[in-house]
Design a protein around this motif. Structure first.
Motif, PDB file in Angstrom:
ATOM      1  N   UNK A  77      34.340  15.536   2.656  1.00 40.46           N
ATOM      2  CA  UNK A  77      34.269  16.929   2.227  1.00 40.46           C
ATOM      3  C   UNK A  77      35.609  17.415   1.684  1.00 40.46           C
ATOM      4  N   UNK A  78      36.679  16.844   2.196  1.00 41.36           N
ATOM      5  CA  UNK A  78      38.019  17.229   1.766  1.00 41.36           C
ATOM      6  C   UNK A  78      38.477  16.498   0.509  1.00 41.36           C
ATOM      7  N   UNK A  79      37.877  15.338   0.252  1.00 42.28           N
ATOM      8  CA  UNK A  79      38.343  14.503  -0.846  1.00 42.28           C
ATOM      9  C   UNK A  79      39.607  13.747  -0.493  1.00 42.28           C
ATOM     10  N   UNK A  80      39.718  13.306   0.777  1.00 37.91           N
ATOM     11  CA  UNK A  80      40.907  12.621   1.287  1.00 37.91           C
ATOM     12  C   UNK A  80      40.603  11.155   1.584  1.00 37.91           C
ATOM     13  N   UNK A  81      41.652  10.309   1.626  1.00 39.67           N
ATOM     14  CA  UNK A  81      41.449   8.878   1.873  1.00 39.67           C
ATOM     15  C   UNK A  81      41.024   8.588   3.314  1.00 39.67           C
ATOM     16  N   UNK A  82      40.533   7.390   3.554  1.00 37.28           N
ATOM     17  CA  UNK A  82      39.996   7.012   4.856  1.00 37.28           C
ATOM     18  C   UNK A  82      41.091   6.887   5.907  1.00 37.28           C
ATOM     19  N   UNK A  83      40.660   6.930   7.179  1.00 39.49           N
ATOM     20  CA  UNK A  83      41.609   6.826   8.283  1.00 39.49           C
ATOM     21  C   UNK A  83      42.235   5.435   8.365  1.00 39.49           C
ATOM     22  N   UNK A  84      41.585   4.421   7.782  1.00 39.00           N
ATOM     23  CA  UNK A  84      42.160   3.076   7.801  1.00 39.00           C
ATOM     24  C   UNK A  84      43.486   3.040   7.041  1.00 39.00           C
ATOM     25  N   UNK A  85      43.541   3.732   5.899  1.00 36.80           N
ATOM     26  CA  UNK A  85      44.787   3.780   5.128  1.00 36.80           C
ATOM     27  C   UNK A  85      45.889   4.445   5.946  1.00 36.80           C
ATOM     28  N   UNK A  86      45.519   5.494   6.693  1.00 36.85           N
ATOM     29  CA  UNK A  86      46.490   6.171   7.543  1.00 36.85           C
ATOM     30  C   UNK A  86      47.036   5.220   8.597  1.00 36.85           C
ATOM     31  N   UNK A  87      46.148   4.503   9.284  1.00 36.10           N
ATOM     32  CA  UNK A  87      46.596   3.571  10.329  1.00 36.10           C
ATOM     33  C   UNK A  87      47.514   2.495   9.758  1.00 36.10           C
ATOM     34  N   UNK A  88      47.156   1.986   8.594  1.00 36.89           N
ATOM     35  CA  UNK A  88      47.990   0.956   7.966  1.00 36.89           C
ATOM     36  C   UNK A  88      49.380   1.498   7.656  1.00 36.89           C
ATOM     37  N   UNK A  89      49.436   2.737   7.160  1.00 37.95           N
ATOM     38  CA  UNK A  89      50.733   3.318   6.830  1.00 37.95           C
ATOM     39  C   UNK A  89      51.557   3.589   8.091  1.00 37.95           C
ATOM     40  N   UNK A  90      50.926   4.138   9.111  1.00 41.34           N
ATOM     41  CA  UNK A  90      51.646   4.442  10.359  1.00 41.34           C
ATOM     42  C   UNK A  90      52.291   3.176  10.920  1.00 41.34           C
ATOM     43  N   UNK A  91      51.534   2.095  10.947  1.00 39.57           N
ATOM     44  CA  UNK A  91      52.087   0.840  11.444  1.00 39.57           C
ATOM     45  C   UNK A  91      53.231   0.340  10.569  1.00 39.57           C
ATOM     46  N   UNK A  92      53.045   0.446   9.242  1.00 35.40           N
ATOM     47  CA  UNK A  92      54.096   0.000   8.322  1.00 35.40           C
ATOM     48  C   UNK A  92      55.357   0.845   8.488  1.00 35.40           C
ATOM     49  N   UNK A  93      55.180   2.153   8.685  1.00 39.26           N
ATOM     50  CA  UNK A  93      56.322   3.058   8.829  1.00 39.26           C
ATOM     51  C   UNK A  93      57.122   2.724  10.087  1.00 39.26           C
ATOM     52  N   UNK A  94      56.441   2.571  11.204  1.00 41.45           N
ATOM     53  CA  UNK A  94      57.155   2.294  12.443  1.00 41.45           C
ATOM     54  C   UNK A  94      57.718   0.876  12.476  1.00 41.45           C
ATOM     55  N   UNK A  95      57.046  -0.052  11.849  1.00 36.89           N
ATOM     56  CA  UNK A  95      57.607  -1.401  11.745  1.00 36.89           C
ATOM     57  C   UNK A  95      58.891  -1.395  10.928  1.00 36.89           C
ATOM     58  N   UNK A  96      58.908  -0.582   9.857  1.00 37.99           N
ATOM     59  CA  UNK A  96      60.113  -0.484   9.042  1.00 37.99           C
ATOM     60  C   UNK A  96      61.249   0.172   9.831  1.00 37.99           C
ATOM     61  N   UNK A  97      60.915   1.182  10.623  1.00 38.41           N
ATOM     62  CA  UNK A  97      61.931   1.800  11.480  1.00 38.41           C
ATOM     63  C   UNK A  97      62.489   0.793  12.482  1.00 38.41           C
ATOM     64  N   UNK A  98      61.611   0.001  13.068  1.00 34.83           N
ATOM     65  CA  UNK A  98      62.053  -1.010  14.033  1.00 34.83           C
ATOM     66  C   UNK A  98      62.961  -2.031  13.354  1.00 34.83           C
ATOM     67  N   UNK A  99      62.566  -2.431  12.167  1.00 35.00           N
ATOM     68  CA  UNK A  99      63.351  -3.406  11.409  1.00 35.00           C
ATOM     69  C   UNK A  99      64.760  -2.888  11.136  1.00 35.00           C
ATOM     70  N   UNK A 100      64.868  -1.588  10.865  1.00 35.63           N
ATOM     71  CA  UNK A 100      66.164  -1.000  10.534  1.00 35.63           C
ATOM     72  C   UNK A 100      66.896  -0.428  11.746  1.00 35.63           C
ATOM     73  N   UNK A 101      66.279  -0.540  12.927  1.00 38.74           N
ATOM     74  CA  UNK A 101      66.915  -0.038  14.128  1.00 38.74           C
ATOM     75  C   UNK A 101      67.010   1.473  14.180  1.00 38.74           C
ATOM     76  N   UNK A 102      66.038   2.140  13.621  1.00 34.19           N
ATOM     77  CA  UNK A 102      66.036   3.604  13.576  1.00 34.19           C
ATOM     78  C   UNK A 102      64.964   4.183  14.492  1.00 34.19           C
TER      79      UNK A 102
END
Length: 593
Positions: free
Chosen positions: A449-474
Motif C-alpha cells: 500500500x505504501x509502495x515500499x520495498x520488501x522487509x528482506x531488503x531491509x534485513x540484508x541491509x541491516x546485516x551489511x551495515x553492522x558487518x561493515x561497522x564490525x569490520x571497521x571497529x566502529x
C-alpha cells in the motif's frame, strides 16, 4: 543589511527604490539560504534585475503587510517549506505548539490555509492591487480537486478559494521568470489560471462537483492528474470548478545542470535576516546551516510522499564543481567549525542516478522505477555520489562531512559493483553515531500500500551495515522511521511490525509517526476512498483518532524494554550492546520547498 533581500522600509529607502517590483510573502521566516524556496526565488528574480523584497510571516491583525507598499509587477505568496495545515496540526489534528521556521519556536505566526489567508490579507489592505501569484508546495499539492484531511472532504483548487490571479506549481524558477517578463498566463508552462473555456487540445477532467459525488470519479480524475506530471509526456489539463475552469498548463522543463548550479550559487548570506533574528532563535537554522543540496527530485514515488508531485520523479543534479563552490563559501564564513551537517537531497544516494529512457522519452505510464522492485532500466550506480563525497571530504578546512538526508538502502543493495564501496565510505566517514533509514513498515500487505520495498531488503541491509561497522571497529547504529495507521494497516499489522522490530532489528522503535494524508498523494486517495486505486479492491482505513494512536502505541511501548533505550545491533553481527545511547543529530528539515 543590504546583503539580504530588503524586508523593511528603511532598507527600501537605502536602495533608492520608490517601491519593489515584486514582494514575496512567506509563511516561514526569512532564512537567506537555497534551502528556503522564498529566498531562492527572491534571489533569482534579483539576479535578473527585478527589485525584489520579502515580508516573512506578516502579522494577520495589523497593517504589517503594508510596510513595503504595493509592488509594481506582482505579489508572490507561499505558505512556506511545508503545507500550512501540516505545519500547524499533528496527525491527530491537534495544534502543534512548536514551529522550527518561526523565531522563538512558538507556532503562532503561520495562519491555517496560509495561501488563502495571505491573499485575503493583501486584498483587504490593497484594493484592485497588482496580480497575486501563489506558489510553493501548498499550491502544488492543492492545485486541482484534492482531499483535505483536516476538513475531511474534497476541496476545490486553492486558486479558486484564495482568489489569487494565478498559481505556479512545481519548483517554479522558470515559470516565475517568464511571468516577471510579462508572458501571458496561457503561454507559461508550470502555471494554472482560471478560464471560462477549455483551451484547445487540453484534457478535460471530471468536474469538481462530480468528484465530490462519486469517489470512483475522483479516483479516475486523480490518475489522469498524476500521470500528467512529466514534462515530456504531460498534456494540459482543465477542470470545471464552478461555472469556470481551472486550467493547468503542462509542466515546465526541468532545469539543466548549469541552471540548477546557478540557482545555488546566488549570493545567499546563509543567515537569518537581522529583522527576524532579533525576534528569537530559529531552530531550522541549526539543521540548514552548513548543509548542501546536491540534487532535486525523487524516483522512489512512495505513495504517501508529495515529492513526486512537487519536485518530480527525475533526478536533476548539480555538478561537483558547483557543490564544492558552495562548500567553500561555508569555509570562508566567520565561525566556521569545519563540519558539513548534511550533503544530499530528498534521497541522498540518488545523486547522479537516472533512467536514460525516462530522460529521453518521459516517465513510464505503466510502471515505477523502484516498486515492486528496482527496474532494470534504472542506472543504479553509486560512483558519482562516491566521487562527490570524496571530493568534498578532502577539501582543506573540512573536518567532517555527514549525511543527514535519508538514503534508499535498497539502492545500495542493488548496486553490486559500487554499492559496497558507498556503504564502506558511509560507515567510515559520513555517519554521526546513527544513520537514519525509513523502512516505514515490515508487513508486505502494508508495504504494498505504501509502495515500499520488501522487509528482506531491509534485513540484508541491516546485516551489511553492522558487518561493515564490525569490520571497521566502529559502534554506529541505525534509526528506523516507521508509520502507523497507513491505509491497509490494521492492529495485527502493527503487532507483526513490533515482533519484527524486536526479533530482527533488536530495537524498541522510537521514531514512529501516525500517517497523515497529504493532498494529491495516492495514500490520501486510499484514505478518502477506502479502496486500492490500482486494483479497485476495498482497503481497511483506520479513521478513528484514538485507534490511530493505539496503532502507534502498540509499536513504541514495551513491558520489558524502556522506551528510548539505545538501538542495538542485530545478534547476527556479534556486536555487544552499547552502554549508553549514542548522540543523535537533529535532521528534521526535509528537502522540500
Amino acid at each position: 543589511m543590504n546583503n539580504f533581500l530588503p524586508t523593511t522600509k528603511k532598507e527600501i529607502a537605502s536602495l533608492g527604490w520608490d517601491r519593489p517590483d515584486i514582494i514575496i510573502i512567506s509563511g516561514d521566516t526569512y532564512l537567506d539560504s537555497p534551502y528556503n524556496g522564498a529566498a531562492l526565488i527572491g534571489r533569482l528574480l534579483q539576479s535578473e534585475g527585478y527589485k525584489t523584497a520579502i515580508i516573512a510571516q506578516p502579522e494577520m491583525d495589523t497593517n504589517d503587510i503594508t510596510r513595503l507598499g504595493e509592488p509594481k509587477l506582482f505579489w508572490g505568496v507561499t505558505a512556506g517549506c511545508v503545507d500550512s495545515m501540516v505545519a500547524n496540526y499533528t496527525a491527530s489534528k491537534k495544534p502543534r505548539r512548536n514551529d522550527d521556521f518561526t523565531p522563538g519556536g512558538e507556532n503562532s505566526r503561520r495562519p491555517d490555509r496560509a495561501l488563502i489567508a495571505y491573499t485575503n490579507l493583501i486584498r483587504k489592505h490593497f484594493k484592485n492591487t497588482s496580480p497575486i501569484v501563489i506558489a510553493g508546495i501548498e499550491a502544488s499539492l492543492r492545485r486541482l480537486t484534492h482531499y483535505d484531511f483536516w476538513s475531511d472532504k474534497l476541496r476545490r483548487s486553492v486558486l479558486f478559494d484564495s482568489k489569487a490571479d494565478c498559481l505556479i506549481y512545481g519548483m517554479g524558477e522558470k515559470a516565475i521568470l517568464e511571468l516577471a517578463k510579462g508572458t501571458e498566463y496561457k503561454d507559461i508552462k508550470g502555471l494554472c489560471y482560471i478560464s471560462s473555456e477549455v483551451p484547445t487540445g487540453y484534457v478535460e477532467l471530471p468536474p469538481h462537483d462530480e468528484c465530490v459525488r462519486d469517489k470512483d470519479v475522483f479516483t479516475k480524475m486523480f490518475h489522469t492528474f498524476y500521470k500528467n506530471n512529466d514534462y515530456i509526456t504531460a498534456e494540459g489539463l482543465a477542470q470545471k470548478q464552478d461555472t469556470r475552469f481551472l486550467v493547468q498548463n503542462p509542466p515546465q522543463e526541468d532545469p539543466a545542470r548549469v541552471e540548477l548550479n546557478s540557482y545555488h550559487e546566488l549570493p545567499y548570506t546563509y543567515e537569518i535576516h537581522p529583522y527576524y533574528a532579533a525576534q528569537g532563535h530559529v531552530k531550522a537554522m541549526d539543521t540548514i546551516r552548513n548543509s548542501v543540496t546536491t540534487h532535486r527530485g525523487c524516483y522512489g514515488e512512495c505513495n504517501f510522499c508529495a515529492i513526486a508531485v512537487h519536485q518530480g520523479t527525475r533526478i536533476i543534479e548539480r555538478t561537483e564543481a558547483s557543490v564544492e563552490k558552495e562548500v567553500l563559501r561555508f569555509i570562508d564564513k566567520k565561525g566556521w567549525n569545519g563540519i558539513i551537517n548534511d550533503i544530499g537531497g530528498p534521497t541522498a544516494n540518488m545523486y547522479g542516478m537516472e533512467c536514460r529512457k525516462k530522460k529521453d522519452q518521459g516517465r513510464c505510464a505503466d510502471k515505477r522505477c523502484m516498486y515492486p522492485s528496482i527496474c532494470p532500466s534504472l542506472s543504479v550506480d553509486h560512483r558519482f555520489t562516491n566521487s562527490l563525497l570524496s571530493r568534498i571530504r578532502k577539501l582543506d578546512g573540512i573536518k567532517r562531512v555527514f549525511i543527514a538526508s535519508g538514503i534508499r538502502y535498497d539502492l545500495i543493495m542493488a548496486d553490486k559493483k559500487f554499492g559496497p564501496q558507498y556503504l564502506e565510505n558511509l560507515v567510515r566517514f559520513y555517519v554521526s553515531g546513527q544513520l537514519k533509514i525509513a523502512p516505514e513498515h515490515c508487513d508486505q500487505e502494508v508495504l504494498d500500500m505504501m509502495g515500499k520495498p520488501s522487509e528482506k531488503v531491509l534485513k540484508d541491509f541491516v546485516n551489511a551495515y553492522y558487518n561493515e561497522n564490525k569490520k571497521q571497529g566502529k559502534k554506529q547504529f541505525l534509526t528506523y522511521y516507521m508509520i502507523a495507521a497507513h491505509p491497509g494497516c490494521e492492529m495485527h499489522h502493527m503487532e507483526n511490525l513490533k515482533r519484527f522490530a524486536s526479533k530482527e532489528l533488536k530495537i524498541n522503535p522510537e521514531q514512529v509517526q501516525i500517517f497523515t494524508p497529504l493532498p494529491s498523494t495516492y495514500s490520501a486517495l486510499m484514505y478518502y476512498t477506502g479502496k486500492d486505486p490500482f486494483t479497485g479492491r476495498d482497503v481497511f482505513v483506520e479513521r478513528d483518532s484514538t485507534a490511530r494512536k493505539r496503532q502507534k502505541d502498540a509499536l513504541v511501548t514495551s513491558s520489558d524494554r524502556r522506551p528510548g533505550k539505545a538501538t542495538a545491533a542485530p545478534k547476527k553481527s556479534h556486536r555487544p550492546k552499547p552502554k549508553a545511547r549514542p548522540k543523535t543529530k537533529c535532521c528534521a528539515v526535509r528537502k522540500k520547498r
